[in-house]
Structures are given as structure tokens and as C-alpha cells.
Scaffold this motif. Structure first.
Motif, PDB file in Angstrom:
ATOM      1  N   UNK A 265      38.848  32.071  46.202  1.00 25.51           N
ATOM      2  CA  UNK A 265      37.815  32.227  45.174  1.00 25.51           C
ATOM      3  C   UNK A 265      38.281  33.092  44.003  1.00 25.51           C
ATOM      4  N   UNK A 266      37.599  32.910  42.899  1.00 28.41           N
ATOM      5  CA  UNK A 266      37.942  33.536  41.623  1.00 28.41           C
ATOM      6  C   UNK A 266      37.566  35.023  41.599  1.00 28.41           C
ATOM      7  N   UNK A 267      38.217  35.772  40.705  1.00 29.43           N
ATOM      8  CA  UNK A 267      37.967  37.205  40.580  1.00 29.43           C
ATOM      9  C   UNK A 267      38.475  37.703  39.240  1.00 29.43           C
ATOM     10  N   UNK A 268      38.011  38.885  38.850  1.00 27.35           N
ATOM     11  CA  UNK A 268      38.591  39.553  37.687  1.00 27.35           C
ATOM     12  C   UNK A 268      40.046  39.899  37.961  1.00 27.35           C
ATOM     13  N   UNK A 269      40.873  39.916  36.922  1.00 21.11           N
ATOM     14  CA  UNK A 269      42.290  40.229  37.083  1.00 21.11           C
ATOM     15  C   UNK A 269      42.473  41.552  37.819  1.00 21.11           C
ATOM     16  N   UNK A 270      43.201  41.501  38.934  1.00 19.49           N
ATOM     17  CA  UNK A 270      43.457  42.652  39.804  1.00 19.49           C
ATOM     18  C   UNK A 270      42.174  43.297  40.314  1.00 19.49           C
ATOM     19  N   UNK A 271      41.066  42.536  40.306  1.00 21.42           N
ATOM     20  CA  UNK A 271      39.757  43.023  40.758  1.00 21.42           C
ATOM     21  C   UNK A 271      39.219  44.127  39.868  1.00 21.42           C
ATOM     22  N   UNK A 272      39.672  44.185  38.611  1.00 21.07           N
ATOM     23  CA  UNK A 272      39.247  45.221  37.672  1.00 21.07           C
ATOM     24  C   UNK A 272      38.270  44.617  36.677  1.00 21.07           C
ATOM     25  N   UNK A 273      36.999  44.621  37.021  1.00 23.48           N
ATOM     26  CA  UNK A 273      35.996  44.077  36.128  1.00 23.48           C
ATOM     27  C   UNK A 273      34.699  43.812  36.852  1.00 23.48           C
ATOM     28  N   UNK A 274      33.689  43.371  36.101  1.00 22.00           N
ATOM     29  CA  UNK A 274      32.359  43.174  36.673  1.00 22.00           C
ATOM     30  C   UNK A 274      31.779  41.821  36.325  1.00 22.00           C
ATOM     31  N   UNK A 275      32.653  40.830  35.992  1.00 23.31           N
ATOM     32  CA  UNK A 275      32.114  39.544  35.548  1.00 23.31           C
ATOM     33  C   UNK A 275      33.006  38.350  35.845  1.00 23.31           C
ATOM     34  N   UNK A 276      34.220  38.536  36.302  1.00 22.27           N
ATOM     35  CA  UNK A 276      35.299  37.537  36.426  1.00 22.27           C
ATOM     36  C   UNK A 276      35.770  37.025  35.075  1.00 22.27           C
TER      37      UNK A 276
END
Length: 416
Positions: free
Chosen positions: A93-104
Motif C-alpha cells: 500500500x501507498x504512503x508518504x515518502x519515508x512515512x514523513x507526512x500526513x496525506x500520502x
């Protein structure tokens, strides 16, 4: 309590084909799906995994173009455990780059859209996992550094848990801020979330607690209502749903007491500073592979420029808030608050993809990571004005996660 039946692989694949073109929650489909390696409580569960968690043969991209072309060659320990417990893995599944964010929105694959309203964010950084759970009725794995499981779970109307402590190994997880990072479950129901959480912890204590809670009450439990998380900074529709949830708690027999945590007002800035410093070696390593995305590059630049005095203040405040929250949590059965002060914002909102923008969505989630508390976002109906999901957050002292699951099972039919 009989387990709710998960959908079949064919049902999930059919719904993905129908909907994921507009949702963009899935970044990799396994063909064929990865079969379980054992037979246990997750037998029949169709699972998706956030793509910063290693699954052999999957991209393991962490949402970054710097990691494309180097797929994982092994399963992360949490993945090994859920496959051994009977789960079939169908997608990443999709995610913000390096999990740094709140919206993808910072993902190299583009943003994930909210299943309830595709003009809205699904949240982050585990937005793909939460959107997939809501749209396809699957269980998913996410990671939570400052709310990255609970925020998207709240925005998409599913259950998301940040476990307390370090019972779930991080081996095979791309790090963000290692002293904050945890792996946790997202699923449509408390029961299925507990089964997944149990499998990763090698226990059955959480699903046992859910079975007891589903036929019990909250009588004798003392719930602390965190004043600073329940005030006017929440939107009116979030406040209305939170008031309804508190009424349900009292109807189920709980005693509600107000809890004052004045240091919370500075928790988000403390989180941003300390996680940015911890992320420096992670970001420098990835920057050596190729250009970072705009937001990750900005975070690295910011981290390298923070004055030592500011870092010292943030570290000191983290220590103080940790001690204060743990003391308060230990004095109550649970702490309760809204999961977020707002419902899912529009994807086009300025600054939504900026990890340095201190988004409102993070206000009530970073505290559990700072203090190592267990925390869950439980679906709490929909906002009267927007019609979008609202989340109720339950938090518990470290090591008492079963109590949180018990209460969630009691509340689930009364607040969802």
C-alpha cells in the motif's frame, strides 16, 4: 464471539479492479498472492502491507523514487509472523515518502484518495493502508511514528492501533525516527485488528480481551478526558461526536474525569524537532542514492539547520511530557480524546504535503508516541456537516493494551 468473515481474495481483487484507479491505495499486487506459511488465527485473512515494510519480492519503496529498483529479498519479522498465523498477502500500500507526512501527497506514486470522498485525503503516512481497509474490507499493516496509523484510520472510518512498547519487532521496516517508530494493525473491526495485533506480538491476550469486552460493560473503569484535546480547537462536528461517545461511555458504566495536561500545547513542536534530528542519518543515506522528494529534502535541510539550543529544549520537553503522560495514564484505566480535531481535509489544501507544516491532523496523536502509550482510533460515526468519518482515540499506559481493546469492543456497537 464469532470472528467476522473477511472477504475472499477474488472479492478483494474484483473491488480493487473497480476502485483503485481512483483511490490509488495499492502500489503493488502480488500475482499470485503470497500464501500463508502456517495455519492459525489469521487463516482466511486477506492482508495488505504498507510499502515501507519488507515483503520478499515487493518494491519496499517507502514511497520514494530513491528506493525503486531494489525490491525486498526477505520478509520483515512482523510479516513473517502474520504469514505464519495464516494470513495471505495480496498487495503493498501507498504512503508518504519515508512515512514523513500526513496525506500520502509526497509519495512518488502520487496521493491516495479517501474512499468516502475522493477529493479528500486518506491521511498519512499510512493512507494507502487505511483507504484499502475501508474500501476493500481487508486487514492491513501500517507504521506509526506520530499518528501515521491512527490519523488515516480516523479519516477513513476504520480501526487503527499504535501498540505500546516494543513487542512488535522493527526488523525489516524502513526507519523514520527509530525511538518513535512502531508497526501496528488497521482493520475494519476491533476483532480483526486484535487478531492481527496478537499475531505480530505472538500472543492471544488482545483477542481474548475483545471477546470479553463484546459481552461486557465499562463498569468500574475510570476514563480520563484530556481537557486540552477536547476543547474548542476541535471542529464542531468532531466535538459533537466526541460528546456522543462520552455519553456512550457513561451509559456503559464508566466514570469520566477531566485530566489536565498543560505541556501538550508544545508537544507537536517537540515531536517535529526530535524526529527531524533522528531522521538525519536515514535521509542522508537515501539522498546518497538519488534526489529526494521535495518534502523529504526540505525536512533534511531543516534538520541540519536546527540550533543546538532548540534541540536541547525539545529533548528536555520530550522527557518531561513522557513522564507526565505516563504518570497520568497509570492513574486511569484509559485516556480518551478525539483522534483528530477535523475530518479528512481536501487534498488540495495548501501545505498538506509539507512534513514541516505541523498539520492540525497531528495535534492529538504525537503524544502517545512521545510517551510510548498504547493508542487506538475507533470509528466514532460521521460528522453531521461533512458526512465524513470521525475517530475516537483511546490511550493506555504501556503494557495495558488489552484493557484498551476490551473497552473498544464494548464501545464499538455504540459509537460506530
Amino acid at each position: 464471539m464469532p470472528p467476522q468473515n473477511p472477504p475472499s481474495i477474488d472479492e478483494v481483487l474484483a473491488t480493487i479492479a473497480e476502485r483503485d484507479g481512483e483511490l490509488n491505495s495499492v502500489v503493488h499486487l502480488f500475482d499470485p498472492p503470497l500464501p500463508p506459511t502456517g495455519d492459525g488465527p489469521l487463516r482466511g485473512e486477506v492482508l495488505m502491507v504498507k510499502d515501507n515494510i519488507a515483503v520478499a519480492g515487493a518494491p519496499w519503496s517507502a514511497g520514494s523514487s530513491t528506493r525503486l529498483g531494489s525490491p525486498a529479498t526477505f520478509d520483515a519479522e512482523c510479516v513473517r509472523r502474520v504469514r505464519e498465523a495464516g494470513a495471505t498477502i495480496i498487495a503493498m500500500t501507498n504512503l508518504d515518502e519515508f512515512a514523513m507526512g500526513a496525506s500520502t501527497a509526497s509519495s512518488c506514486f502520487g496521493p491516495t484518495h479517501n474512499p468516502w470522498d475522493i477529493t479528500r485525503t486518506a491521511g498519512g503516512s499510512s493512507g494507502g493502508s487505511a483507504a484499502a481497509s475501508a474500501a476493500y474490507a481487508v486487514a492491513t499493516l501500517g507504521t506509526d511514528t506520530g499518528g501515521s496509523i491512527r490519523e488515516p484510520a480516523a479519516q477513513c472510518g476504520v480501526v487503527g492501533v499504535k501498540p505500546s512498547g516494543r513487542q512488535i519487532p522493527l526488523h525489516g521496516v524502513v526507519p523514520f525516527a527509530p525511538t518513535y517508530d512502531v508497526v501496528g494493525p488497521i482493520a475494519p473491526t476491533v476483532w480483526r485488528t486484535a487478531l492481527l495485533d496478537d499475531a505480530m506480538r505472538c500472543t492471544d491476550e488482545l483477542s481474548d480481551a475483545v471477546q470479553r469486552g463484546a459481552r461486557g460493560s465499562l463498569s468500574g473503569m475510570v476514563l480520563g478526558v484530556v481537557t486540552q484535546m477536547a476543547d474548542h480547537r476541535n471542529s464542531l462536528e468532531v466535538r459533537d461526536r466526541f460528546a456522543a461517545a462520552l455519553d456512550a461511555c457513561e451509559w456503559l458504566g464508566a466514570q469520566l474525569v477531566e485530566v489536565d495536561v498543560p505541556n501538550i500545547v508544545d508537544s507537536l513542536s517537540t515531536y517535529m524537532t526530535t524526529t527531524s534530528i533522528e531522521a538525519i542519518p536515514v535521509l542522508e543515506e537515501h539522498a546518497a542514492r538519488g534526489p529526494l522528494g521535495e518534502e523529504a529534502a526540505r525536512r533534511l535541510e531543516h534538520a541540519l539547520s536546527v540550533e543546538p539550543a532548540e534541540v536541547a529544549r525539545a529533548v528536555r520537553h520530550r522527557r518531561e511530557l513522557n513522564a507526565q503522560l505516563r504518570r497520568i495514564a497509570a492513574g486511569h484505566d484509559l485516556l480518551v480524546s478525539p483522534s483528530m480535531p477535523i475530518v479528512a481535509p481536501a487534498l488540495s489544501r495548501p501545505g498538506l504535503d509539507d512534513p514541516l507544516a505541523a498539520p492540525r491532523t497531528d495535534w492529538w496523536t504525537v503524544e502517545a508516541n512521545i510517551a510510548g502509550l498504547g493508542a487506538m482510533s475507533l470509528p466514532n460515526g460521521r460528522g453531521k456537516e461533512s458526512g465524513l468519518p470521525v475517530g475516537l482515540q483511546l490511550m493506555c499506559a504501556p503494557g495495558t493494551d488489552a484493557r484498551m481493546y476490551f473497552a473498544a469492543a464494548c464501545l464499538e456497537p455504540h459509537v460506530a
